[in-house]
Motif scaffolding. Sequence first.
Motif, short mmCIF file in Angstrom:
data_model
loop_
_atom_site.label_atom_id
_atom_site.label_comp_id
_atom_site.label_asym_id
_atom_site.label_seq_id
_atom_site.Cartn_x
_atom_site.Cartn_y
_atom_site.Cartn_z
N MET A 166 0.84 -1.18 0.00
CA MET A 166 0.00 0.00 0.00
C MET A 166 0.88 1.24 0.00
N TYR A 167 0.46 2.27 -0.71
CA TYR A 167 1.21 3.52 -0.86
C TYR A 167 2.60 3.27 -1.46
N ASP A 168 2.63 2.47 -2.51
CA ASP A 168 3.89 2.12 -3.16
C ASP A 168 4.62 3.34 -3.73
N ASN A 169 3.87 4.30 -4.26
CA ASN A 169 4.51 5.49 -4.84
C ASN A 169 5.18 6.34 -3.77
N LEU A 170 4.53 6.47 -2.61
CA LEU A 170 5.16 7.22 -1.52
C LEU A 170 6.37 6.47 -0.98
N LYS A 171 6.26 5.18 -0.89
CA LYS A 171 7.41 4.39 -0.40
C LYS A 171 8.58 4.48 -1.37
N SER A 172 8.29 4.59 -2.66
CA SER A 172 9.38 4.72 -3.63
C SER A 172 10.10 6.06 -3.47
N LEU A 173 9.45 7.03 -2.83
CA LEU A 173 10.09 8.32 -2.54
C LEU A 173 10.90 8.28 -1.25
N GLY A 174 10.84 7.15 -0.54
CA GLY A 174 11.58 7.03 0.71
C GLY A 174 10.72 7.32 1.93
N ILE A 175 9.42 7.45 1.74
CA ILE A 175 8.52 7.70 2.86
C ILE A 175 8.02 6.35 3.36
N ASN A 176 8.65 5.86 4.42
CA ASN A 176 8.35 4.51 4.91
C ASN A 176 7.18 4.47 5.89
N GLN A 177 6.79 5.63 6.42
CA GLN A 177 5.66 5.68 7.35
C GLN A 177 4.65 6.72 6.86
N PRO A 178 3.88 6.36 5.83
CA PRO A 178 2.93 7.32 5.27
C PRO A 178 1.86 7.76 6.27
N GLU A 179 1.62 6.95 7.29
CA GLU A 179 0.60 7.31 8.28
C GLU A 179 1.01 8.55 9.09
N ASP A 180 2.28 8.94 9.05
CA ASP A 180 2.76 10.13 9.76
C ASP A 180 2.56 11.42 8.95
N ILE A 181 2.06 11.30 7.71
CA ILE A 181 1.86 12.48 6.87
C ILE A 181 0.68 13.29 7.40
N ASP A 182 0.89 14.59 7.53
CA ASP A 182 -0.16 15.48 8.01
C ASP A 182 -0.87 16.18 6.85
N ARG A 183 -0.07 16.76 5.93
CA ARG A 183 -0.64 17.47 4.79
C ARG A 183 0.43 17.61 3.72
N TYR A 184 0.03 18.20 2.58
CA TYR A 184 1.00 18.44 1.53
C TYR A 184 0.63 19.71 0.78
N SER A 185 1.60 20.25 0.06
CA SER A 185 1.33 21.40 -0.81
C SER A 185 1.96 21.13 -2.17
N LEU A 186 1.38 21.73 -3.18
CA LEU A 186 1.86 21.54 -4.54
C LEU A 186 1.87 22.91 -5.21
N ARG A 187 2.99 23.27 -5.82
CA ARG A 187 3.06 24.54 -6.53
C ARG A 187 3.88 24.35 -7.80
#
Length: 128
Positions: free
Chosen positions: A1-22
């Motif tokens: 689950m969340y393979d794309n985030l894990k490929s970025l090196g984010i091993n604990q996606p449940e710790d994500i609070d928010r994101y921004s995109l510009r």
Amino acid sequence: MYDNLKSLGINQPEDIDRYSLRQEANNDILKIYFRKDKGEFFAKSVKFKYPRQRKTVVADNTAQGYKEIHEISPALRYVIDELDQICQRDQVEVDLKRKILDDLRHLESVVSHKIAEIEADLEKLTQK
């Protein structure tokens, strides 16, 4: 689950609070913020830079016939889908908590009004 985030090196996606995109020039800048630990002033964050994808498409009503457009890269689109799942899940939990509290306050109000009504009926009985 969340393979794309894990490929970025984010091993604990449940710790994500928010994101921004510009967008900066021909790049999309994604910044992911993590939940703060106790005692921290600033949330930890990571930044990723994605070049925008160039496409040549048929132009409408122009003499050239084709024009070049820039759009978000497919890889970034998949990452954003996963981030939306995480961030919206948190919002659903907050909304559910708020709904439960509202229902509880309403129930409390209904019960207190009913008690007052019953007490008023008892008072009428004792006055007679």
